[in-house]
Design an enzyme around this catalytic site. Structure first.
Site, PDB file in Angstrom:
ATOM      1  N   SER A  42       0.654  -1.417  -0.058  1.00  0.00           N
ATOM      2  CA  SER A  42      -0.028  -0.017   0.079  1.00  0.00           C
ATOM      3  C   SER A  42       0.972   1.193   0.028  1.00  0.00           C
ATOM      4  O   SER A  42       1.010   2.014   0.989  1.00  0.00           O
ATOM      5  CB  SER A  42      -1.025  -0.020   1.297  1.00  0.00           C
ATOM      6  OG  SER A  42      -0.399   0.158   2.413  1.00  0.00           O
ATOM      7  N   GLU A 281      -2.618   5.806  12.215  1.00  0.00           N
ATOM      8  CA  GLU A 281      -1.864   6.116  11.126  1.00  0.00           C
ATOM      9  C   GLU A 281      -2.750   6.160   9.674  1.00  0.00           C
ATOM     10  O   GLU A 281      -3.901   5.525   9.589  1.00  0.00           O
ATOM     11  CB  GLU A 281      -1.045   5.057  10.805  1.00  0.00           C
ATOM     12  CG  GLU A 281       0.036   4.969   9.520  1.00  0.00           C
ATOM     13  CD  GLU A 281       0.890   3.953   9.583  1.00  0.00           C
ATOM     14  OE1 GLU A 281       1.419   3.312  10.741  1.00  0.00           O
ATOM     15  OE2 GLU A 281       1.286   3.551   8.687  1.00  0.00           O
TER      16      GLU A 281
HETATM   17  P1  PGA Z   1       3.256  -1.111   2.834  1.00  0.00           P
HETATM   18  O1  PGA Z   1       2.075  -0.854   4.152  1.00  0.00           O
HETATM   19  O2  PGA Z   1       4.448  -1.681   3.316  1.00  0.00           O
HETATM   20  O3  PGA Z   1       2.282  -2.247   2.292  1.00  0.00           O
HETATM   21  O4  PGA Z   1       3.257   0.111   2.052  1.00  0.00           O
HETATM   22  C1  PGA Z   1       2.574  -0.790   5.205  1.00  0.00           C
HETATM   23  C2  PGA Z   1       1.863   0.394   5.922  1.00  0.00           C
HETATM   24  O5  PGA Z   1       0.995   0.971   5.339  1.00  0.00           O
HETATM   25  O6  PGA Z   1       2.287   0.802   6.959  1.00  0.00           O
HETATM   26 ZN    ZN Z   2       0.873   2.815   6.730  1.00  0.00          ZN
END
Ligand code: PGA
Ligand code: ZN
Length: 416
Positions: A42, A281
């Protein structure tokens, strides 16, 4: 003792999702360093581009053909100079030429090699010998979003923060106990639950956000009674993944609800109040600085943290600071590529009262550098999962650092 770089090697290895990533080795006259890059699922739009066109194979080629000739012969402890060279070779704003992950692996392997050349642990080399604070581990215990498939929760991560722990090892014990206990509780809530987990080791049941928060609050309470100290609950909404730009709404598919920006802020405030959340967050989409500002002014006793909002980038953080958007920032070194950039973002945050949260990515390798980074940067929180070899690698490294510090070890100061 010499830190002069003699040889640079790069190779393709696998991350925890089984996807290819880059690893770099640096040999100095007196030492050796190695680092491998993580990957997000993400990801924020404003992050560094992870790999050049052509993927990891092309990244390996760039290290061998373009980067190695420029840094061989330099001192590995000239970190700023080497990081500046990486920017120069790349020549773009977001590392799209060489890849942010390529820069990450080189920059960190250089620091690793410098530390080894001096016979120091990375946390000592980067942070100085008087640094002795351990971060609180923020652990992902239930999750969905882009880290799971099928009917898992809409909110990406339900997290625990063992704020009452007096040592890092005790804090880790609490997170593990909460994760373990949840398995049985979730089995009762979701008859189809098979014990399946998402990319970061969090349980991925088919339950609503409220059910997850209710279950987690109860389990935290039980574990607090058993262990004699408090753990609090947090979430990573990863709201950009919920945002539908055409509808201009946050779409909660599993819970079958849609919220506009105002309703989203009200919803988050209600969760903070109902579940006494200590950490939220990315409650809003990645460009909604104004929404972050409003939420931060209305939420009390809770960290409002920007991940996709700030992407460890000083310019985006400066913008946030100027309007009081958020009061905490996720520090993911591969969002900006180099150690120098990561250092600058963390210092800017600390100078302005923002809490830095050093973080893993959903796709990780077994490398444990972020454990050292958290201590060296004096970050009061590390977000790095609770189970899974690649998460445990970071937690175990912090247990070793705590052991190494002995009597001097203490938990970081964290005022919320
Ligand atoms: P990601 O997600 O490492 O898949 O970007 C972790 C987060 O959103 O904190
Ligand atoms: Zn995050």
């Amino acid at each position: 003792m010499s830190t002069i770089i003699e040889e640079v090697k790069a190779r393709e290895i696998l991350n925890s999702r089984g996807n290819p990533t880059i690893e770099v080795d640096i040999f100095t006259l007196d030492g050796f360093g190695r680092a491998s890059a993580p990957s997000g699922a993400s990801t924020g739009r404003a992050e560094a581009v992870p790999f050049p066109e052509g993927g990891v194979k092309e990244a390996v080629k760039k290290v061998e053909e373009a980067i190695a000739p420029e840094i061989i012969g330099l001192y590995a402890d000239d970190q700023e100079e080497i990081d500046a060279i990486l920017h120069e070779i790349d020549g773009t704003e977001n590392f799209r030429n060489i890849g942010g992950n390529t820069a990450y692996a080189v920059s960190l392997a250089v620091a690793d090699a410098a530390a080894d050349s001096y016979g120091l642990h990375l946390y000592q080399y980067l942070g100085g010998s008087m640094n002795s604070c351990l971060p609180y581990p923020l652990g992902n215990v239930i999750g969905g979003g882009k880290h799971a498939s099928g009917k898992a929760t809409d909110i990406q991560e339900f997290l625990v923060l063992p704020l009452g722990a007096e040592s890092f090892s005790a804090a880790v014990e609490a997170n593990a106990a909460i994760h373990r206990k949840l398995k049985g509780v979730l089995g009762k809530l979701d008859a189809s639950f098979t014990g399946g987990k998402g990319d970061e080791g969090a349980w991925a049941p088919n339950i609503s956000n409220d059910e997850a928060l209710e279950a987690l609050s109860n389990v935290c309470q039980e574990v607090a009674e058993e262990l004699g100290f408090e753990s609090r609950v947090g979430v990573d909404v990863a709201a950009s993944s919920l945002w539908d730009p055409e509808k201009e709404l946050y779409v909660y598919k599993r819970d079958n609800v849609e919220r506009d920006s105002g309703e989203q802020i009200e919803y988050i405030l209600s969760l903070i109040e109902k579940y006494n959340l200590v950490y939220v967050e990315d409650p809003l989409r990645e460009d909604d600085f104004e929404g972050f500002k409003e939420l931060t002014s209305k939420a009390h006793g809770c960290l409002i943290c920007g991940d996709d909002l700030f992407v460890t980038n000083v310019n985006r953080l400066r913008k946030g600071i100027s309007i009081h958007a958020g009061n905490a920032i996720i520090i993911k070194m591969n969002q900006v590529g180099t150690l120098t950039d990561t250092w600058k973002a963390t210092r800017l945050a600390q100078e302005n009262g923002y809490v830095p949260v050093v973080s893993h990515r959903s796709g990780e390798t077994e490398a444990s550098h972020i454990a050292h980074l958290a201590v060296a940067l004096n970050a009061p929180i590390i977000k790095t999962g609770v189970v899974g070899g690649e998460r445990i690698a970071k937690l175990n490294e912090l247990i070793r650092i705590e052991d190494d510090l002995g009597e001097r070890a203490r938990m970081a100061s964290l005022k919320i």
